[in-house]
Design an enzyme around this catalytic site. Structure first.
Site, PDB file in Angstrom:
ATOM      1  N   HIS A 322      35.252  40.222  25.386  1.00 51.93           N
ATOM      2  CA  HIS A 322      35.980  39.858  26.604  1.00 51.93           C
ATOM      3  C   HIS A 322      35.272  38.695  27.304  1.00 51.93           C
ATOM      4  O   HIS A 322      34.070  38.763  27.573  1.00 51.93           O
ATOM      5  CB  HIS A 322      36.099  41.061  27.544  1.00 51.93           C
ATOM      6  CG  HIS A 322      37.071  40.820  28.645  1.00 51.93           C
ATOM      7  ND1 HIS A 322      38.398  41.209  28.571  1.00 51.93           N
ATOM      8  CD2 HIS A 322      36.940  40.188  29.831  1.00 51.93           C
ATOM      9  CE1 HIS A 322      39.023  40.826  29.668  1.00 51.93           C
ATOM     10  NE2 HIS A 322      38.157  40.209  30.459  1.00 51.93           N
ATOM     11  N   ALA A 323      35.998  37.638  27.588  1.00 55.16           N
ATOM     12  CA  ALA A 323      35.394  36.404  28.089  1.00 55.16           C
ATOM     13  C   ALA A 323      34.672  36.616  29.416  1.00 55.16           C
ATOM     14  O   ALA A 323      35.150  37.343  30.283  1.00 55.16           O
ATOM     15  CB  ALA A 323      36.470  35.337  28.262  1.00 55.16           C
ATOM     16  N   HIS A 352      39.342  28.834  33.173  1.00 52.68           N
ATOM     17  CA  HIS A 352      39.035  29.954  34.079  1.00 52.68           C
ATOM     18  C   HIS A 352      37.522  30.192  34.151  1.00 52.68           C
ATOM     19  O   HIS A 352      36.940  30.269  35.230  1.00 52.68           O
ATOM     20  CB  HIS A 352      39.756  31.222  33.604  1.00 52.68           C
ATOM     21  CG  HIS A 352      39.380  32.452  34.381  1.00 52.68           C
ATOM     22  ND1 HIS A 352      40.084  32.865  35.491  1.00 52.68           N
ATOM     23  CD2 HIS A 352      38.352  33.327  34.243  1.00 52.68           C
ATOM     24  CE1 HIS A 352      39.498  33.940  35.998  1.00 52.68           C
ATOM     25  NE2 HIS A 352      38.447  34.256  35.253  1.00 52.68           N
ATOM     26  N   GLU A 353      36.909  30.302  32.993  1.00 51.71           N
ATOM     27  CA  GLU A 353      35.480  30.639  32.955  1.00 51.71           C
ATOM     28  C   GLU A 353      34.629  29.510  33.522  1.00 51.71           C
ATOM     29  O   GLU A 353      33.660  29.751  34.247  1.00 51.71           O
ATOM     30  CB  GLU A 353      35.033  30.968  31.528  1.00 51.71           C
ATOM     31  CG  GLU A 353      35.785  32.130  30.868  1.00 51.71           C
ATOM     32  CD  GLU A 353      35.723  33.418  31.658  1.00 51.71           C
ATOM     33  OE1 GLU A 353      34.819  33.576  32.489  1.00 51.71           O
ATOM     34  OE2 GLU A 353      36.600  34.272  31.443  1.00 51.71           O
ATOM     35  N   HIS A 356      34.091  29.610  37.150  1.00 49.00           N
ATOM     36  CA  HIS A 356      32.962  30.443  37.582  1.00 49.00           C
ATOM     37  C   HIS A 356      31.663  29.645  37.513  1.00 49.00           C
ATOM     38  O   HIS A 356      30.861  29.647  38.434  1.00 49.00           O
ATOM     39  CB  HIS A 356      32.805  31.664  36.678  1.00 49.00           C
ATOM     40  CG  HIS A 356      33.881  32.703  36.814  1.00 49.00           C
ATOM     41  ND1 HIS A 356      34.227  33.271  38.012  1.00 49.00           N
ATOM     42  CD2 HIS A 356      34.683  33.298  35.882  1.00 49.00           C
ATOM     43  CE1 HIS A 356      35.188  34.177  37.819  1.00 49.00           C
ATOM     44  NE2 HIS A 356      35.486  34.206  36.533  1.00 49.00           N
ATOM     45  N   GLU A 380      37.466  34.209  41.041  1.00 48.54           N
ATOM     46  CA  GLU A 380      38.449  34.257  39.951  1.00 48.54           C
ATOM     47  C   GLU A 380      39.494  33.149  40.056  1.00 48.54           C
ATOM     48  O   GLU A 380      40.213  32.882  39.098  1.00 48.54           O
ATOM     49  CB  GLU A 380      39.138  35.621  39.922  1.00 48.54           C
ATOM     50  CG  GLU A 380      38.201  36.803  39.694  1.00 48.54           C
ATOM     51  CD  GLU A 380      37.363  36.679  38.430  1.00 48.54           C
ATOM     52  OE1 GLU A 380      37.785  35.966  37.503  1.00 48.54           O
ATOM     53  OE2 GLU A 380      36.263  37.263  38.388  1.00 48.54           O
ATOM     54  N   HIS A 480      38.423  46.134  32.177  1.00 46.97           N
ATOM     55  CA  HIS A 480      37.767  46.236  33.484  1.00 46.97           C
ATOM     56  C   HIS A 480      37.569  47.678  33.935  1.00 46.97           C
ATOM     57  O   HIS A 480      36.694  47.952  34.755  1.00 46.97           O
ATOM     58  CB  HIS A 480      38.542  45.431  34.522  1.00 46.97           C
ATOM     59  CG  HIS A 480      38.678  43.979  34.129  1.00 46.97           C
ATOM     60  ND1 HIS A 480      39.494  43.577  33.093  1.00 46.97           N
ATOM     61  CD2 HIS A 480      38.099  42.854  34.604  1.00 46.97           C
ATOM     62  CE1 HIS A 480      39.409  42.266  32.961  1.00 46.97           C
ATOM     63  NE2 HIS A 480      38.571  41.798  33.859  1.00 46.97           N
ATOM     64  N   TYR A 490      41.596  39.795  40.867  1.00 44.44           N
ATOM     65  CA  TYR A 490      42.532  38.985  40.075  1.00 44.44           C
ATOM     66  C   TYR A 490      43.889  38.879  40.765  1.00 44.44           C
ATOM     67  O   TYR A 490      44.559  37.858  40.688  1.00 44.44           O
ATOM     68  CB  TYR A 490      42.694  39.562  38.668  1.00 44.44           C
ATOM     69  CG  TYR A 490      41.388  39.571  37.905  1.00 44.44           C
ATOM     70  CD1 TYR A 490      40.833  38.394  37.417  1.00 44.44           C
ATOM     71  CD2 TYR A 490      40.684  40.754  37.689  1.00 44.44           C
ATOM     72  CE1 TYR A 490      39.629  38.387  36.723  1.00 44.44           C
ATOM     73  CE2 TYR A 490      39.481  40.761  37.005  1.00 44.44           C
ATOM     74  CZ  TYR A 490      38.953  39.586  36.521  1.00 44.44           C
ATOM     75  OH  TYR A 490      37.756  39.588  35.840  1.00 44.44           O
TER      76      TYR A 490
HETATM   77  N1  ASP Z   1      38.866  35.898  31.964  1.00 43.88           N
HETATM   78  C1  ASP Z   1      38.428  37.240  32.070  1.00 43.88           C
HETATM   79  C2  ASP Z   1      39.181  38.020  33.063  1.00 43.88           C
HETATM   80  O1  ASP Z   1      39.437  37.348  34.053  1.00 43.88           O
HETATM   81  C3  ASP Z   1      36.991  37.439  32.420  1.00 43.88           C
HETATM   82  C4  ASP Z   1      36.582  36.852  33.752  1.00 43.88           C
HETATM   83  O2  ASP Z   1      36.963  37.350  34.800  1.00 43.88           O
HETATM   84  O3  ASP Z   1      35.837  35.880  33.767  1.00 43.88           O
HETATM   85  O4  ASP Z   1      39.023  39.231  32.978  1.00 43.88           O
HETATM   86  N1  SER Z   2      40.932  37.858  32.890  1.00 46.64           N
HETATM   87  C1  SER Z   2      41.549  38.961  33.535  1.00 46.64           C
HETATM   88  C2  SER Z   2      42.031  39.954  32.520  1.00 46.64           C
HETATM   89  O1  SER Z   2      41.850  39.769  31.355  1.00 46.64           O
HETATM   90  C3  SER Z   2      42.654  38.541  34.465  1.00 46.64           C
HETATM   91  O2  SER Z   2      43.594  37.718  33.833  1.00 46.64           O
HETATM   92  O3  SER Z   2      42.570  40.955  32.853  1.00 46.64           O
HETATM   93 ZN    ZN Z   3      36.939  35.524  35.780  1.00 44.52          ZN
END
Ligand code: ASP
Ligand code: SER
Ligand code: ZN
Length: 581
Positions: A322-323, A352-353, A356, A380, A480, A490
């Site tokens: 998971h990123a 997205h990353e 951060h 986020e 999560h 999110y």
């Molecule tokens: N892209 C993933 C997600 O939003 C991980 C992150 O939050 O960085 O869950």
């Molecule tokens: N990265 C977050 C997820 O995978 C929100 O898009 O749930």
């Molecule tokens: Zn994120």
């Protein structure tokens, strides 16, 4: 290593100074142990990371308890803010019973490992598949039986997580109560510079703003899927089966865009195919993201980012795919960890990353306790804000599309965006609405799964395949939940990114429609963004929001403005058809 303070200084400034030094040191140690664990899961690395996390959690809890007593004793607003953050910025609080902090920490690592190691071998598949492989079936297959099998196969991996999760809830609540929060959910809601109850109402207010548009999209998608799969599977007026929406959690429906494209669609474009045709490497994909930030005036990422990150799944070992974006030393050791594939989705995940990472770097000069985002939704939202500027015009400008292959119409483009962004909103809301009820004791283990589906059906208008029961633990099939990461961030991010986008494109001098505008190359937009990022969590989030947008309230109006042409089109398409479920 600095030890927890036996005799806490009575002077708040001195106390904070020691607290920040000790937290910085313990956090770096925990980050390093966790990096090794996440990129090489073994029983040893699992033990080492949970020990380091328990040490940090115990020290943080001790400091949080002591900070309460000092709150009335400072006249410095900066120190008062730090004391406040010390009490509310951790996601888990250590219970003080013998061995409990370690047990809680072990449960967290174990649940995450169960998720990362989860596999299911569909009939006819040569090998067991992980969540990425099974997700690809959900996106590409049009055979309901295969779709349901991939969906159920993945959800089965979470069954053994149920007992760990139940115990985690017990211990996590015990910790939260020691800091005088009624339960862990109340602590999670207390992170927004407003009373916890007000925050729950605030989330509800934002949802009310976007709900009519979500229902229009849902009605359109249901009708198109009904035409494809028939009324036995997709009822005219009821919820949509979750496994038909192209994503394991039905949180983005962009994967089934080809099934939903308007009949009038002009030339279609597929960024993933373009990238694959050009043999783009994972490194190059990440460079696209970095270059966008550079065009706004940000500094290049450090050499260590490129040396130490994990961009692709390494062969022969288990990793947490998971990123995520890492800030190992709170200075310049920034990293990206993902199992990247050359696709449009991962092109967006990279942005997205990196959002951060550029945020982390922008607040690195703040004192340790302010090296955080204004609230977690801000963190986020940054990379996603940039990704909203990845328009066909931008992709043409950087040579990834040629002028004729991009979408000529607004509707296909907006529909794709809506399937990713708008479809997400009720999911973004419900994950923590469910956990809040679990932490408060309102929903006990005997109805975890049933309530999960009642709530998801009500919010998202989707239904699980028949036959789910309390032998299942479907929430644990979401990363999560398995990793104990709060999720409301999110939901907030998906609202905020449009608010940021609107303000930044206006700062860039663009007055056209929001969905066509890009901030690429605008130093003015970059300045505006940086003025917010550099604050970290030093000020309350309305101040940070104001720095970027001039507004002090979270507001979905920019999202509605962005999608206004789509809203008109959906209303027209839906005329006379049932809306709602
Ligand atoms: N892209 C993933 C997600 O939003 C991980 C992150 O939050 O960085 O869950
Ligand atoms: N990265 C977050 C997820 O995978 C929100 O898009 O749930
Ligand atoms: Zn994120």
């Amino acid at each position: 290593m600095s030890e927890p303070l036996d005799v806490p200084p009575a002077d708040p400034a001195e106390f904070l100074d020691q607290a920040e030094r000790s937290l910085l040191e313990l956090s770096i140690q925990a980050n390093r142990a966790d990096w090794i664990y996440c990129t090489f899961i073994t029983p040893d690395t699992e033990e080492l990371t949970s020990l380091a996390a328990a040490r940090l959690m115990t020290a943080a809890t001790d400091l949080a308890k002591r900070s309460s007593a000092l709150r009335g004793r400072t006249r410095s607003p900066v120190d008062a803010r730090k004391l406040e953050l010390l009490r509310r910025s951790f996601t888990l609080i250590a219970p003080s019973g013998a061995g409990e902090a370690e047990e809680l920490s072990r449960l967290s690592s174990a649940m995450q490992a169960l998720y990362a190691r989860g596999r299911y071998q569909p009939r006819g598949s040569p090998a067991p598949l992980d969540v990425q492989g099974l997700s690809r079936i959900l996106e590409t297959s049009r055979d309901p039986a295969s779709l349901e099998e991939a969906w159920s196969g993945w959800h089965a991996i979470a069954r053994p997580m149920r007992s760990d999760f139940t115990r985690y809830v017990e211990l996590a609540n015990r910790g939260a109560r020691e800091l005088d929060y009624p339960d862990l959910g109340a602590l999670w809601r207390a992170k927004y510079d407003m009373p916890a109850d007000d925050f729950a109402r605030e989330a509800g207010r934002l949802w009310d703003q976007v709900r009519p548009l979500y229902r229009s999209l849902h009605a359109y998608v249901r009708r198109r899927l009904g035409a494809r799969y028939g009324p036995e599977l997709v009822p005219d007026t009821g919820p949509i089966p979750a496994f038909l929406l192209g994503n394991m959690w039905a949180q983005s429906w962009a994967g089934i865009y080809p099934l939903l494209a308007p009949d009038t669609e002009g030339p279609s474009w597929d960024l993933g195919a373009v990238l694959r045709e050009r043999k783009t490497t994972p490194q190059e994909l990440v460079r696209y993201g970095e270059r966008f930030f550079l065009s706004l005036g940000f500094e290049p990422l450090p050499a260590t980012f490129w040396e130490r990150s994990m961009f692709v799944r390494p062969p022969g070992r288990d990793v947490v795919c998971h990123a995520s974006a890492w800030d190992i030393d709170y200075a310049d050791d920034l990293r990206l960890k993902m199992c990247l594939e050359i696709s449009e989705e991962d092109f967006f995940v990279v942005h997205h990353e990196l959002g951060h990472n550029f945020y982390q770097r922008a607040y690195a000069r703040q004192p340790f306790l302010f090296r955080e985002s204004a609230h977690d939704g801000f963190h986020e939202a940054i990379g996603d804000t940039i990704a909203l500027s990845v328009t066909p015009e931008y992709l043409t400008a950087i040579g990834l599309l040629d002028a004729t292959s991009g979408p000529t119409d607004d509707i296909p483009y907006l529909l794709r965006r809506a399937l990713a962004k708008l479809a997400f909103l009720p999911f973004g809301l419900v994950v923590d609405e469910w956990r809040w009820r679990v932490f408060s004791g309102d929903v006990g283990p005997e109805r975890y799964n049933r309530t999960w589906w009642e709530m998801r059906t009500e919010r998202q208008g989707i239904a699980p395949p028949p036959g789910r029961s309390e032998a299942d633990f479907d929430p644990g099939a979401k990363f999560h939940v398995a990793s104990g990461t709060p999720y409301m961030r999110y939901f907030l991010a998906h609202i905020l990114e449009f608010q940021f986008h609107r303000a930044l494109v206006r700062a860039a001098g663009s007055s056209g429609p929001l969905h066509r505008a890009t901030i690429h190359g605008s130093r003015a937009a970059g300045e505006r963004l940086r003025s917010m990022l550099e604050l970290g969590s030093r000020r309350e989030w309305p101040d940070a929001l104001e720095a970027a947008t001039g507004e002090r309230r979270m507001d979905a109006a920019a999202l509605l403005e962005y999608f206004a042409p789509l809203q008109r089109w959906l209303d027209h398409e839906n005329q006379g058809a049932p809306v709602g479920w």
